[in-house]
Design a protein around this motif. Structure first.
Motif, short mmCIF file in Angstrom:
data_model
loop_
_atom_site.label_atom_id
_atom_site.label_comp_id
_atom_site.label_asym_id
_atom_site.label_seq_id
_atom_site.Cartn_x
_atom_site.Cartn_y
_atom_site.Cartn_z
N ARG A 8 14.75 63.35 -57.37
CA ARG A 8 13.85 64.03 -56.44
C ARG A 8 14.63 64.79 -55.37
O ARG A 8 14.29 65.92 -55.01
N ASN A 9 15.70 64.17 -54.86
CA ASN A 9 16.51 64.82 -53.83
C ASN A 9 17.25 66.03 -54.38
O ASN A 9 17.57 66.96 -53.63
N ALA A 10 17.53 66.01 -55.68
CA ALA A 10 18.25 67.13 -56.29
C ALA A 10 17.35 68.33 -56.55
O ALA A 10 17.85 69.44 -56.75
N ILE A 11 16.03 68.11 -56.54
CA ILE A 11 15.09 69.20 -56.78
C ILE A 11 14.52 69.67 -55.45
O ILE A 11 13.85 68.92 -54.75
N PRO A 12 14.81 70.92 -55.04
CA PRO A 12 14.31 71.40 -53.74
C PRO A 12 12.81 71.55 -53.74
O PRO A 12 12.18 71.73 -54.79
N SER A 13 12.22 71.48 -52.57
CA SER A 13 10.79 71.66 -52.43
C SER A 13 10.44 73.13 -52.65
O SER A 13 11.30 74.00 -52.68
N VAL A 14 9.14 73.40 -52.80
CA VAL A 14 8.66 74.75 -53.04
C VAL A 14 7.89 75.22 -51.81
O VAL A 14 7.08 74.48 -51.24
N ASN A 15 8.16 76.45 -51.39
CA ASN A 15 7.47 77.02 -50.24
C ASN A 15 5.99 77.21 -50.57
O ASN A 15 5.65 77.64 -51.68
N SER A 16 5.13 76.91 -49.62
CA SER A 16 3.68 76.98 -49.86
C SER A 16 3.22 78.39 -50.24
O SER A 16 2.19 78.55 -50.89
N ALA A 17 3.98 79.42 -49.87
CA ALA A 17 3.60 80.78 -50.22
C ALA A 17 3.63 81.00 -51.73
O ALA A 17 3.01 81.94 -52.25
N GLY A 18 4.35 80.13 -52.45
CA GLY A 18 4.45 80.28 -53.89
C GLY A 18 3.37 79.57 -54.68
O GLY A 18 3.23 79.81 -55.89
N TYR A 19 2.57 78.72 -54.02
CA TYR A 19 1.55 77.95 -54.75
C TYR A 19 0.59 78.82 -55.56
O TYR A 19 0.32 78.51 -56.73
N PRO A 20 0.03 79.90 -54.99
CA PRO A 20 -0.90 80.73 -55.78
C PRO A 20 -0.25 81.35 -57.01
O PRO A 20 -0.89 81.43 -58.07
N PHE A 21 1.01 81.77 -56.88
CA PHE A 21 1.70 82.40 -58.01
C PHE A 21 2.03 81.37 -59.09
O PHE A 21 1.84 81.64 -60.28
N ILE A 22 2.49 80.22 -58.67
CA ILE A 22 2.83 79.17 -59.63
C ILE A 22 1.58 78.67 -60.33
O ILE A 22 1.54 78.52 -61.56
N GLY A 23 0.54 78.42 -59.54
CA GLY A 23 -0.72 77.95 -60.12
C GLY A 23 -1.34 78.96 -61.07
O GLY A 23 -1.86 78.60 -62.13
N GLY A 24 -1.27 80.25 -60.68
CA GLY A 24 -1.84 81.29 -61.52
C GLY A 24 -1.12 81.42 -62.85
O GLY A 24 -1.74 81.53 -63.91
N ALA A 25 0.22 81.41 -62.81
CA ALA A 25 1.00 81.52 -64.04
C ALA A 25 0.78 80.32 -64.95
O ALA A 25 0.66 80.46 -66.18
N LEU A 26 0.68 79.13 -64.35
CA LEU A 26 0.45 77.93 -65.14
C LEU A 26 -0.94 77.94 -65.77
O LEU A 26 -1.10 77.54 -66.94
N ALA A 27 -1.94 78.40 -65.03
CA ALA A 27 -3.30 78.47 -65.56
C ALA A 27 -3.38 79.43 -66.74
O ALA A 27 -4.03 79.12 -67.76
N ILE A 28 -2.72 80.58 -66.62
CA ILE A 28 -2.71 81.54 -67.73
C ILE A 28 -1.99 80.95 -68.94
O ILE A 28 -2.41 81.16 -70.09
N ALA A 29 -0.91 80.20 -68.69
CA ALA A 29 -0.18 79.56 -69.79
C ALA A 29 -1.07 78.60 -70.56
O ALA A 29 -1.07 78.59 -71.80
N ILE A 30 -1.85 77.82 -69.83
CA ILE A 30 -2.71 76.81 -70.48
C ILE A 30 -3.87 77.47 -71.22
O ILE A 30 -4.11 77.19 -72.39
N VAL A 31 -4.58 78.36 -70.51
CA VAL A 31 -5.75 79.01 -71.12
C VAL A 31 -5.31 79.96 -72.24
O VAL A 31 -5.87 79.95 -73.34
N GLY A 32 -4.30 80.79 -71.96
CA GLY A 32 -3.84 81.73 -72.98
C GLY A 32 -3.23 81.03 -74.18
O GLY A 32 -3.32 81.54 -75.31
N GLY A 33 -2.63 79.86 -73.95
CA GLY A 33 -2.02 79.12 -75.04
C GLY A 33 -3.03 78.63 -76.05
O GLY A 33 -2.68 78.39 -77.22
N LEU A 34 -4.28 78.46 -75.62
CA LEU A 34 -5.34 78.06 -76.55
C LEU A 34 -5.66 79.17 -77.54
O LEU A 34 -6.16 78.91 -78.64
#
Length: 237
Positions: A8-34
């Motif tokens: 956990r200490n080796a993995i840096p945290s993520v800035n909150s400004a990136g949450y919408p971009f990360i969430g959006g890309a992941l959602a497209i991956a899941i839905v589009g993957g179907l």
């Protein structure tokens, strides 16, 4: 538990400004993957890249009240003398300017180069030419902060680049920042300029890589340093 804590200490945290971009890309991956497996893998890769881009590691500033720290990760550009942006009201005489160019693979969290009060924040719209070019300091969209340490004044300017289309500044005028404290970020690929007081000793060379909040760019000297008067902040209602 120690193993998981180390991971956990080796993995840096993520800035909150990136949450919408990360969430959006992941959602497209899941839905589009179907619909098509290729979409899943493409956007999963994009999600991982977003996590890396918006990483926000902790930084430990070095000791020294007279040090000017790097405000961003990236490559140090040629160090020149240039007239600061007029909106910062740092005067019309050329000052030493250290520029740091960020690629899309650098951490894009911006940090205060010195401890001081934000005497002025000035945004100016502009173009989106390659931030690696010297004319980007004058032509591109930018957001400048004038930091008053009590003895010196340091200007730091966030500059949008060819890909960057969003400058984020979370700090406010009148706020007191610590050296190395976060004050914003730029998406995606950009440049930061630091304007140094007269008499400042530059400690870094062009071509070196800087680490935000940790790399010392310069040392401010009490001899010959000149402070430009700054208009007081307008009273708030």
């Amino acid at each position: 538990m120690d193993i998981w804590r180390s991971i956990r200490n080796a993995i840096p945290s993520v800035n909150s400004a990136g949450y919408p971009f990360i969430g959006g890309a992941l959602a497209i991956a899941i839905v589009g993957g179907l619909l098509w497996g290729v979409i899943f893998w493409v956007f999963l890769g994009l999600t991982i890249w977003m996590v890396i881009f918006f990483r926000d590691p902790e930084r430990i500033p070095p000791d020294g009240d007279d040090l000017v720290l790097a405000p961003a990760d990236g490559l140090v550009q040629p160090i020149v003398e240039a007239v600061p942006p007029a909106e910062l009201e740092l005067g019309t005489l050329p000052l030493k300017r250290i520029s740091i160019f960020l690629t899309i693979f650098d951490c894009h969290v911006n940090r205060s180069p010195v401890a001081g009060r934000i005497a002025r924040i000035a945004y100016k719209p502009g173009k989106f030419v390659n931030a690696d070019l010297d004319k980007a300091s004058e032509d591109n969209e930018r957001n400048g902060l004038l930091l008053d340490t009590g003895k010196h004044q340091v200007g730091v300017v966030q500059i949008a680049g060819l890909i960057a289309r969003r400058i984020v500044c979370t700090a406010k005028e009148g706020e007191q920042l610590r050296a190395g404290e976060r004050f914003g970020m730029i998406r995606f690929g950009s440049r930061l300029d630091v304007y140094l007081p007269v008499g400042t000793e530059v400690l870094i060379k062009p071509g070196q890589r800087a680490i935000a909040g940790e790399t010392a760019l310069a040392r401010m000297s009490a001899v010959g340093a000149v402070r430009t008067p700054v208009a007081p902040l307008a009273p708030t209602e």
